[in-house]
Design an enzyme around this catalytic site. Sequence first.
Site, PDB file in Angstrom:
ATOM      1  N   SER A 214      19.037  19.490  48.210  1.00 25.95           N
ATOM      2  CA  SER A 214      18.245  20.126  47.104  1.00 25.95           C
ATOM      3  C   SER A 214      17.219  20.945  47.742  1.00 25.95           C
ATOM      4  O   SER A 214      16.286  20.308  48.337  1.00 25.95           O
ATOM      5  CB  SER A 214      18.473  19.537  46.019  1.00 25.95           C
ATOM      6  OG  SER A 214      17.516  20.064  45.036  1.00 25.95           O
TER       7      SER A 214
ATOM      8  N   TYR B  54      15.242  12.465  41.602  1.00 26.68           N
ATOM      9  CA  TYR B  54      16.354  13.205  42.020  1.00 26.68           C
ATOM     10  C   TYR B  54      16.084  13.757  43.365  1.00 26.68           C
ATOM     11  O   TYR B  54      17.020  13.521  44.406  1.00 26.68           O
ATOM     12  CB  TYR B  54      16.553  14.152  41.090  1.00 26.68           C
ATOM     13  CG  TYR B  54      17.662  15.254  41.536  1.00 26.68           C
ATOM     14  CD1 TYR B  54      18.916  15.064  41.588  1.00 26.68           C
ATOM     15  CD2 TYR B  54      17.250  16.657  42.125  1.00 26.68           C
ATOM     16  CE1 TYR B  54      19.980  15.996  41.817  1.00 26.68           C
ATOM     17  CE2 TYR B  54      18.160  17.417  42.417  1.00 26.68           C
ATOM     18  CZ  TYR B  54      19.352  17.296  42.536  1.00 26.68           C
ATOM     19  OH  TYR B  54      20.433  17.990  42.830  1.00 26.68           O
TER      20      TYR B  54
END
Length: 357
Positions: A142, A167
């Site tokens: 990501s 995350y």
Amino acid sequence: MKILVTGAAGFIGFHLVNRLLDDKHEVVGLDSINDYYSVDFKFDRLKEAGIVKEDILYNKPVKSSLNSSYSFFQLKLEDRGNLEQLFATQHFDSVVNLAAQAGVRFSITNPSAYIDSNIIGFGNLLECCRQHKIKHLVFASSSSVYGLNETIPFTTDQAVDHPISLYAATKKSNELMAHVYSHLYGLPTTGLRFFTVYGPWGRPDMAMFLFTDAIVHGRPIKVFNNGEMERDFTYADDIVDGIIKVLVNPAAENPLWDAQNPDPASSKAPYKIYNIGNSKPVKLTAFIEAIEKKLNIKAEKIMMPMQPGDVHKTYADVSAMRKDFDYRPSTSIQDGIDNFINWYVQYFNIDISKLQR
């Protein structure tokens, strides 16, 4: 090839499965179908590929009614025993891991979900890939790994040691874990740092869906950081194009890798990291204006401060993808938004001409 796609009921997984089937691969989809957002929405994605909700039982194969080359398993990556059995019986050539507990802000209040899925689950997947001689593991990282870094554009030779959400930390951990397996066991692994993916069937918790849904139903939209945000919005089809280009070209050792001046994106092991994005940041206000243009409805905006875990700007340097795979995203922001809204009004059976004001 015979390909395992984890996260097959998710947004990107849904589009990837369909493309791989179009390309005549044999595909096995896997998804836990958790309730982070509407499970019915996930079942509707699966239905589009011929997987019927009523046929789904945990860890039992379901054959697609539309394509004999597709089967689906509801299974958690954390379920090590059943995951190992899946690999032992299915004999995959390659794996694309898109399964993860998603969402930056959800990780602030629910950290254990990210540890279980993104760390323990990914570790189980790596071990299965090693034991069953998988030819290539492609996994989703990501843009959030860049964290506090403000050097624009983001390049894979920059340090990513200051994440600002759990995350992001789990995605950085995945990259490190994959490298270890590439180094110790020769498992070819490629990590793709996705940049703000949007398009039809997009997640209901993401900006594209949230803004459209609110505007259509006459609700105000929350615009964080007073609209002074920029995102490298990347259309789903362009992301899938990149995944497939990478998938069919397993990561290789970099013979020029220098331990005295180490490149973070490659290795003496068969390991590689790429940014995958549009490489054209769009201001949040311009993104909203494109939605308003398609809907022909003016949004009511509530200006809000920056949220915890957010960054001001994302901007992908995709020169490595362009050099290695001739990767060139081609979908304009207006075309992508138009496609999403066309899907949205059809899915929800909405006549926007009656709403325009």
